[in-house]
Design a protein around this motif. Structure first.
Motif, PDB file in Angstrom:
ATOM      1  N   LYS A 249       0.852  -1.184   0.000  1.00 53.06           N
ATOM      2  CA  LYS A 249       0.000   0.000   0.000  1.00 53.06           C
ATOM      3  C   LYS A 249       0.896   1.245   0.000  1.00 53.06           C
ATOM      4  O   LYS A 249       1.859   1.305   0.754  1.00 53.06           O
ATOM      5  CB  LYS A 249      -0.879  -0.032   1.256  1.00 53.06           C
ATOM      6  N   ALA A 363      12.759  -2.446  16.522  1.00 51.10           N
ATOM      7  CA  ALA A 363      11.383  -2.457  16.029  1.00 51.10           C
ATOM      8  C   ALA A 363      11.296  -3.222  14.726  1.00 51.10           C
ATOM      9  O   ALA A 363      12.311  -3.506  14.094  1.00 51.10           O
ATOM     10  CB  ALA A 363      10.886  -1.031  15.798  1.00 51.10           C
ATOM     11  N   GLU A 365       9.467  -6.206  14.172  1.00 50.92           N
ATOM     12  CA  GLU A 365       8.865  -7.522  14.351  1.00 50.92           C
ATOM     13  C   GLU A 365       8.967  -7.863  15.821  1.00 50.92           C
ATOM     14  O   GLU A 365       9.607  -7.152  16.583  1.00 50.92           O
ATOM     15  CB  GLU A 365       9.560  -8.580  13.502  1.00 50.92           C
ATOM     16  N   PRO A 366       8.331  -8.961  16.192  1.00 50.60           N
ATOM     17  CA  PRO A 366       8.364  -9.320  17.606  1.00 50.60           C
ATOM     18  C   PRO A 366       9.793  -9.497  18.108  1.00 50.60           C
ATOM     19  O   PRO A 366      10.625 -10.099  17.440  1.00 50.60           O
ATOM     20  CB  PRO A 366       7.627 -10.665  17.638  1.00 50.60           C
ATOM     21  N   TRP A 388       5.509  -0.368  15.753  1.00 48.44           N
ATOM     22  CA  TRP A 388       4.835   0.553  14.843  1.00 48.44           C
ATOM     23  C   TRP A 388       4.701  -0.035  13.466  1.00 48.44           C
ATOM     24  O   TRP A 388       4.998  -1.202  13.248  1.00 48.44           O
ATOM     25  CB  TRP A 388       5.461   1.943  14.843  1.00 48.44           C
ATOM     26  N   ASP A 480      -2.996  -6.459  13.993  1.00 44.20           N
ATOM     27  CA  ASP A 480      -2.146  -7.217  14.914  1.00 44.20           C
ATOM     28  C   ASP A 480      -2.972  -7.560  16.157  1.00 44.20           C
ATOM     29  O   ASP A 480      -3.845  -6.791  16.557  1.00 44.20           O
ATOM     30  CB  ASP A 480      -0.919  -6.390  15.339  1.00 44.20           C
ATOM     31  N   ARG A 495       0.056 -11.265  13.932  1.00 44.07           N
ATOM     32  CA  ARG A 495      -0.879 -10.626  13.013  1.00 44.07           C
ATOM     33  C   ARG A 495      -2.222 -11.340  13.028  1.00 44.07           C
ATOM     34  O   ARG A 495      -2.279 -12.541  13.252  1.00 44.07           O
ATOM     35  CB  ARG A 495      -0.294 -10.642  11.607  1.00 44.07           C
ATOM     36  N   ARG A 510       2.440 -16.670  16.785  1.00 39.24           N
ATOM     37  CA  ARG A 510       3.470 -15.905  17.499  1.00 39.24           C
ATOM     38  C   ARG A 510       3.756 -16.494  18.882  1.00 39.24           C
ATOM     39  O   ARG A 510       4.879 -16.570  19.338  1.00 39.24           O
ATOM     40  CB  ARG A 510       2.997 -14.453  17.628  1.00 39.24           C
TER      41      ARG A 510
HETATM   42  P1  ATP Z   1       2.094  -5.206   4.670  1.00 41.18           P
HETATM   43  O1  ATP Z   1       1.248  -4.304   5.491  1.00 41.18           O
HETATM   44  O2  ATP Z   1       2.288  -4.735   3.263  1.00 41.18           O
HETATM   45  O3  ATP Z   1       1.698  -6.659   4.759  1.00 41.18           O
HETATM   46  P2  ATP Z   1       4.076  -5.117   6.791  1.00 41.18           P
HETATM   47  O4  ATP Z   1       2.918  -5.026   7.715  1.00 41.18           O
HETATM   48  O5  ATP Z   1       5.059  -6.216   7.034  1.00 41.18           O
HETATM   49  O6  ATP Z   1       3.601  -5.177   5.268  1.00 41.18           O
HETATM   50  P3  ATP Z   1       5.455  -2.857   7.946  1.00 41.18           P
HETATM   51  O7  ATP Z   1       4.638  -1.643   8.044  1.00 41.18           O
HETATM   52  O8  ATP Z   1       6.894  -2.730   7.607  1.00 41.18           O
HETATM   53  O9  ATP Z   1       4.865  -3.736   6.786  1.00 41.18           O
HETATM   54  O10 ATP Z   1       5.386  -3.684   9.279  1.00 41.18           O
HETATM   55  C1  ATP Z   1       4.529  -3.384  10.363  1.00 41.18           C
HETATM   56  C2  ATP Z   1       4.219  -4.649  11.132  1.00 41.18           C
HETATM   57  O11 ATP Z   1       5.413  -5.204  11.716  1.00 41.18           O
HETATM   58  C3  ATP Z   1       3.294  -4.468  12.306  1.00 41.18           C
HETATM   59  O12 ATP Z   1       1.944  -4.403  11.927  1.00 41.18           O
HETATM   60  C4  ATP Z   1       3.614  -5.688  13.152  1.00 41.18           C
HETATM   61  O13 ATP Z   1       2.972  -6.852  12.657  1.00 41.18           O
HETATM   62  C5  ATP Z   1       5.114  -5.845  12.954  1.00 41.18           C
HETATM   63  N1  ATP Z   1       5.856  -5.191  14.043  1.00 41.18           N
HETATM   64  C6  ATP Z   1       6.512  -4.020  13.991  1.00 41.18           C
HETATM   65  N2  ATP Z   1       7.117  -3.748  15.168  1.00 41.18           N
HETATM   66  C7  ATP Z   1       6.832  -4.764  15.999  1.00 41.18           C
HETATM   67  C8  ATP Z   1       7.153  -5.060  17.371  1.00 41.18           C
HETATM   68  N3  ATP Z   1       7.923  -4.260  18.102  1.00 41.18           N
HETATM   69  N4  ATP Z   1       6.636  -6.200  17.904  1.00 41.18           N
HETATM   70  C9  ATP Z   1       5.855  -7.019  17.163  1.00 41.18           C
HETATM   71  N5  ATP Z   1       5.529  -6.802  15.883  1.00 41.18           N
HETATM   72  C10 ATP Z   1       6.010  -5.689  15.296  1.00 41.18           C
END
Ligand code: ATP
Ligand code: MG
Length: 629
Positions: A249, A363, A365-366, A388, A480, A495, A510
């Motif tokens: 997006k 930041a 991912e988990p 975020w 999430d 997610r 997760r």
């Molecule tokens: P798309 O929306 O196109 O599928 P994406 O969600 O992977 O891609 P990003 O905006 O880069 O794109 O990632 C945000 C996501 O990453 C969050 O919604 C969450 O799932 C994960 N995330 C980010 N930071 C954390 C964190 N500290 N702990 C757990 N998950 C996290």
């Protein structure tokens, strides 16, 4: 934790007053008439009528104070170079690029697409666009032609800026052939292409289209380009999401709200001040790079380190050596990047003088507990997990040491950040859930300053995608899962599309991954639900071991599998125990380091894995396939 709670409450209950005060952190060429216009929910416009400019706030504004202080430090372990740009030099370079873009007809509202490696010229170009009131769209330098072509068609840029190539882990990656192919695929190719020739990958310029960066720079050196002041809500950039869950997006960001949000976060979230040094290891192709390599530190009057290289070359101590050398106060990285380091001795960090370093933020991912513990023990510094999205532009959940020091809780990104009215809601009723219960993490609009204003060119998709999935409420869904504990600490549980249903039990993949990660032999893992005739779905785990040799023969693998299953059974119960555990050398991930679960599931179910254009290493998916045989 009273202070942080009060601060947050203030930001929601006295929203306009709160942000009016924060807006004083940046320079406004003309003041805004209204703090917030949310007359057309869920859209929000911040600082309506105010005129400002991101480049001015990042560069010009700090010139009188910090002209001779480093603003941008570029370190490349790929080409063994280091260059330091003072604010004055940054000003000169940005102006030269702004002049060259202006010469190519770029003006207010026009798009410029940047397909660049981690070089300072990419930062100059971003700031130059901002200076001109143009909209940049940075496409991660590792993307292939198809991704690039999609983004070019969506953003319809007037100019594309690129380079002959990049380098990753010592291997040259030629960009130009990918770019040429992308432009062939495009429905609306740009008028001009500017190529930075790094001397890495020889290429043939296309006559009448391709221009040489160095030549243009020489021509425009010394020119000063006046700031184009833009209305606060005018777009500053478009950045595409990672595509972990589907078609990317185009996240559109405003100007004034973004500048204010970043300036505030530099103090409240990162605990920094002007003159500090900030070292973010992300890539300018991701949102973290936009906010915390380029705009955040520069708007905050800080020195930013731009690093081209990997965390393990020339050895696993490189990040800490750079932090030591440049006396960084704040480091920002991702769990994926630091997990790689876990295979090495903590001596790599312990041997460095990291006395300047105050905190490490992670930041994307988990952040699993073992990694967090390993890091904070090795560093002897707080490790702060923050949560975020590309959409939010800055942290939604985080500890906020600039507001109050709060104890960390492993596995938790702590608390909602000021400005974000975040809730855990029921996916079936949309109602707020009490502490301890798992639900969807949702945000009550208006989204705060700095968060996305819409999807580029598609207001409808913005509303449709984000604001229609919570029953009965027009809330923003993060997609999430989350939970808040009795003390107000938040936990992200994966997610919403990563839930599996085993014989009627709903399980978050997760949670199973977290549990597997506590086994001492495990480096990382991915758990997916695979269709099963009997049980609906069964959990299958793919595990990367710290020492691959541990699962060398079938007997050793079986024993280890039993071990790991027992760990999950003890922690989560028999129902969560994966039906199968397979050992692989690597997990298939997106270029931004996120596990491509949908592709793994497809392979497990012998389906076509679909769009794999964002995959980092296709052989990882092959390994998954082989491990199933
Ligand atoms: P798309 O929306 O196109 O599928 P994406 O969600 O992977 O891609 P990003 O905006 O880069 O794109 O990632 C945000 C996501 O990453 C969050 O919604 C969450 O799932 C994960 N995330 C980010 N930071 C954390 C964190 N500290 N702990 C757990 N998950 C996290
Ligand atoms: Mg997303």
């Amino acid at each position: 934790m009273n202070k942080i709670r009060d601060f947050h409450r203030e930001s929601i209950e006295n929203r306009e007053e709160f942000w009016r005060r924060e807006a004083e952190r940046i320079h406004w060429d003309a003041p805004f008439d209204r703090v917030l216009d949310d007359s057309r929910p869920p859209f929000a416009r911040w600082f309506v009528g105010g005129r400002t400019n991101l480049c001015y706030n990042a560069v010009d504004r700090w010139l009188p104070l910090y002209a001779d202080r480093p603003a941008l430090v570029w370190v490349s372990t790929e080409v063994d170079q280091e260059r330091v740009y003072t604010r004055r030099q940054l000003y000169d370079e940005v102006n030269a690029v702004a002049a060259m873009l202006r010469g190519l007809g770029v003006g207010r509202g026009d798009r410029v697409l940047l397909y660049m490696p981690m070089v300072p010229e990419a930062v100059f170009a971003m700031l130059a666009c901002a200076r001109l009131g143009a909209v940049h769209s940075v496409v991660f330098g590792g993307f292939a032609s198809v991704n690039l072509a999609q983004r070019i068609d969506d953003a319809a840029p007037k100019v594309v800026m690129s380079a002959d190539g990049g380098s990753r882990a010592g291997k040259v990656q030629a960009y130009k052939p990918l770019l040429d192919k992308a432009l062939d695929l495009c429905a609306r190719p740009p008028e001009a292409v500017v190529i930075l020739d790094r001397g890495l990958a020889p290429f043939e310029p296309v006559a009448g289209r391709d221009l040489d960066y160095a030549q243009l720079r020489r021509k425009h050196a010394g020119q000063e380009v006046p700031i184009t002041w833009v209305e606060s809500s005018e777009p500053s950039y478009v950045l595409y999401t990672s595509g972990t869950t589907g078609r990317p997006k185009g996240v559109q960001r405003d100007t004034g709200g973004y500048a204010v949000a970043l300036a505030a976060s530099m103090e409240y979230v990162f605990g920094g001040k002007p003159g500090d040094t900030y070292f973010c290891t992300s890539d300018i192709g991701w949102v973290v790079g936009h906010s915390y390599i380029v705009y955040g530190p520069l708007i905050g009057g800080q020195t930013s380190i731009l690093y081209e290289g990997t965390p393990v070359r020339p050895d696993a101590g490189i990040l800490w050596r750079l932090a030591e050398k440049h006396r960084a106060q704040v480091m920002f990285s991702s769990p994926t990047a630091v997990r790689v380091l876990k295979k090495f001795d903590t001596a790599f960090m312990r041997e460095r003088d990291l006395s300047s370093l105050e905190r490490l933020f992670l930041a994307g991912e988990p952040l699993d507990e073992p990694t967090a513990r390993w890091l904070s023990e090795g560093l002897g510094k707080p490790v702060i997990d923050n949560y975020w999205q590309t959409e939010s532009g800055w942290p939604i959940l985080s500890a906020q040491p600039g507001v109050e020091h709060t104890p960390a809780r492993l596995g938790s990104p702590s608390f909602p950040t000021y400005g974000y009215d975040v809730r855990v809601v029921s996916e079936t009723t949309g109602e707020d859930l009490p502490a301890g219960q798992k639900g969807v993490v949702a945000i009550v609009p208006p989204l705060p300053p700095g968060a996305m204003s819409t999807i580029w060119g598609d207001d409808r998709r913005f509303v449709q995608t984000y604001f229609t999935s919570i029953p009965g409420r027009q809330y923003y869904s993060t997609f999430d899962w989350g939970r808040v504990d009795e003390d107000g600490y938040w936990f992200i549980l994966g997610r919403t599309d990563d839930v599996i249903n085993v014989a009627g039990h709903r399980l978050g993949t997760r949670e199973i991954e977290e549990s597997i990660s506590t086994h001492a032999g495990v480096a990382e893992c991915a758990v997916v639900g695979v269709a099963d005739e009997l049980k609906g779905q069964v959990a299958t785990a793919f595990v990367v071991l710290k020492q691959a040799a541990q699962a060398q023969d079938a007997d050793a693998a079986r024993a280890l599998e039993g071990d790991i299953m027992r760990v999950v059974e003890q922690q989560l119960g028999a129902v969560a125990r994966p039906a199968r555990i397979r050992f692989v050398g690597a997990l298939p991930k997106t270029r931004s380091g996120k596990v491509l679960r949908r592709a793994i599931v497809a392979v497990c179910e012998k389906r076509d894995p679909g769009d794999l254009t964002t995959i980092e290493d296709p052989t990882a998916l092959e390994q998954i396939k082989e491990s199933l045989q």
